[in-house]
Motif scaffolding. Structure first.
Motif: not given
Length: 607
Positions: A285-291, A355-377
């Motif tokens: 798992t990885v979180w999004d914003d609504h957590e 294995g040598k089948l894949l790398d599953l890379t889980m990113l955080d594009t929300r809470n870690y260090d994201r610059d200012l996003t659209n906050v509606y107002y």
């Protein structure tokens, strides 16, 4: 049920570890971050609190008196009034030799006060009958401090192997949890053709469950009607707001305190579909914003930040950082996820070599260090979306991501699968409702840097997984609007593929409850003005699977017909194939026909 011989084995293990603190065996007490232990609970202090408690008629001192040595005056009292495994079992973050196991053991009747721990034992076996000696076993304490959750690591396991596990009440071995099923990953050196016994390894991919908007039927459908090996959740596992639609009512306030978030997880985990899915498969798992809140970024959210105004503006009355830290604490208590190094910035990004089948890379594009996003107002994001100094991940994570992609290709992994939250490809709205500035469209230079890294280093077979948008999107990966180097008809010039998935139950961005016909009309318009976009569908709630072999990656999308009652009434809405080395969707896309949504130049018929 544990056998007598098993209990004896567990008791022996207790004696062997007599001088250790059994609180430490429960990973839920620890800080979510290995290098920030001060964010965890001081188990020495809790130990001292337990040891000082006087005996009462309700609690006895008969079990495991040598936990703390032969001096019985220092032995703990453990609760022996019975426990209830209220939320079944779960497992997650598998490695090749270990996996995390989770449960919640809540005292029955009048709960003990904070001085009394609950002792829980566990075992893991190679058979569903739990026969013979367990491969690993142990005990750990839980308490009110961590909401009576328990998270332990089962070790010494064989790679690429299925296991079954169970918890029990130390004070009464006849009180047991449901039996859970889990598995380990192939070792990183296993050849691609031998991973998963030579069968395709299948991921089931989910995002955005919203309790009051429908039962979580996608989870139970995936558990019962697909051959998924691992469940991957891209975030919005819970939602921070209160609402009601089908009578499943949440609290009447926005989440702000540790109690708020814990209560929300407990409520969501009461859904039988979600319980079934956790019980039968390991999760990554990885979180999004609504957590945490809505449209979170590194210093705030849509309705709160750490300024005096921001704290007052939040309906919860909570400043953002306080709110974020308790949300992260509850997330790590309730989900079987490992700690990671935090650098004091809530790091959750990590990589799994399968294995040598894949790398599953889980990113955080929300809470870690994201610059200012659209906050509606605010409207400033519209003017700075293309600025080169903006990052959706933060530059530490961004550089780690590039290194991980390159290392994956260097080690000879066939596929690079990237799990992250928000739509990566550009989506020109064209007047229709679709995600924009809160997705990668608001961080255009960052997106271009990712694409340039793939192109410049000739990194093949990259598949990006996306959630958040509450709709389905399938695209070739190419620089946006680059119709010179990229051919939308053939896919020539693409460097990978994006599979974006709809919500488990959150409503469509095209309109809550929108019917397939009107949704397909919107999808067709979006496809017409977005060259990379090959399929769009916005009516059905559901999930998708990704089956990976040495030669192909096959994504199958599933649509749920009815969320108003618990059921598994669904169908496969579309299937897409990516052939290794081609870096694009195979043509004709989806075989030229889909059962829902709009395919480029072809409108689907609706079942």
């Amino acid at each position: 049920m544990f056998s007598t011989s098993t209990i004896s084995f567990l008791a022996l293990a207790a004696l062997v570890g007599a001088k250790s603190n059994p609180l430490d065996a429960n990973l839920a007490y620890r800080s979510p971050f290995e290098d920030r232990p001060h964010l965890g609970y001081d188990t020495r202090s809790i130990h001292a609190r337990i040891a000082k408690r006087q005996l009462s008629n309700e609690f006895t001192d008969e079990h495991y008196p040598t936990w703390y040595g032969a001096d019985f005056s220092n032995s703990p009292n453990i609760y022996n009034g019975g426990v209830n495994f209220t939320h079944s079992v779960a497992s997650g973050d598998p490695f090749d030799t270990s996996v995390l196991l989770w449960t919640r053991a809540v005292p029955i009747g009048p709960a003990p006060d904070q001085s009394v721990p609950v002792c829980v034992s566990f075992g893991i076996w190679t058979t569903s009958a739990l026969s013979g000696k367990p491969v690993d076993a142990g005990q750990a304490f839980t308490s009110y401090d961590v909401d009576f959750t328990l998270k332990v690591e089962a070790t010494n396991l064989k790679a690429d192997t299925k296991y079954w596990y169970q918890f029990a009440d130390c004070a009464n071995s006849k009180t047991v949890s449901p039996i859970g099923a889990t598995r380990t990953l192939a070792s990183p050196t296993t050849s691609a053709k031998n991973v998963n016994g030579g069968k395709p390894l299948t991921l089931a991919i989910f995002s955005c469950s919203n309790f009051p908007f429908g039962f979580f039927n996608a989870y139970s459908f995936a558990a019962q009607n697909t051959s998924a090996d691992i469940f991957v959740h891209l975030g919005d596992y819970v939602r921070y707001l209160s609402a009601t639609s089908i009578g499943r009512i949440l609290s009447d306030r926005e989440l702000a305190t540790i109690s708020d978030y814990r209560t929300r997880y407990a409520l969501y985990r009461s859904d039988q579909g979600l319980l079934t899915a956790h019980q039968n498969h390991p999760w990554i798992t990885v979180w999004d914003d609504h957590e945490v809140a809505d449209n979170t970024w590194k210093a705030g959210s849509a309705d709160s930040n750490d300024t005096a105004t921001g704290c007052q503006f939040s309906p919860s009355g909570s400043c953002f950082t306080d709110r974020k830290l308790v949300a992260v604490r509850a997330y790590h208590e309730w989900l079987p996820i490992r700690q990671v190094a935090a650098d004091d910035k809530l790091r959750i990004w990590r990589n799994f070599q399968i294995g040598k089948l894949l790398d599953l890379t889980m990113l955080d594009t929300r809470n870690y260090d994201r610059d200012l996003t659209n906050v509606y107002y605010n409207t400033v994001v519209n003017t700075v979306a293309a600025f080169g100094n903006r990052s959706i991940m933060g530059f530490d994570q961004e550089n780690w991501f590039y290194d991980t992609l390159s290392a994956s290709q260097k080690r000879g992994a066939t596929w690079r699968v990237v799990g992250q939250q928000i739509v990566f490809s550009q989506l020109n709205e064209g007047g229709a409702c679709a995600p924009l500035k809160d997705a990668w469209d608001g961080y255009r230079a960052n997106r271009n840097r990712v694409l340039s890294h793939l192109y410049d280093n000739k990194i093949d077979n990259t598949i990006i997984l996306s959630g958040d948008s509450h709709a389905n999107w399938v695209s070739d990966l190419a620089h946006p609007n680059d119709t010179t180097a990229y051919d939308s008809a053939t896919g020539k010039g693409a460097i990978g593929v994006e599979f974006g998935g709809t919500a488990v139950s959150s409503p469509s961005p095209f309109g809550a409850g929108i019917l397939p016909g009107p949704a397909n009309n919107i999808s067709a318009k979006l496809i017409a003005i977005n060259p990379d976009l090959q399929w769009s569908e916005g009516s059905y709630r559901g999930f998708y699977t990704l089956a990976l072999s040495e030669d192909t990656a096959t994504a199958t999308y599933y649509a749920m017909r009815n969320l108003s009652t618990p059921n598994t009434d669904g169908f496969a809405s579309a299937t897409f194939v990516v052939k290794a080395g081609q870096n694009r969707l195979s043509r004709p896309v989806a075989g030229g026909a889909v059962a829902a949504g709009a395919l480029r130049n072809i409108n689907a018929t609706t079942p």
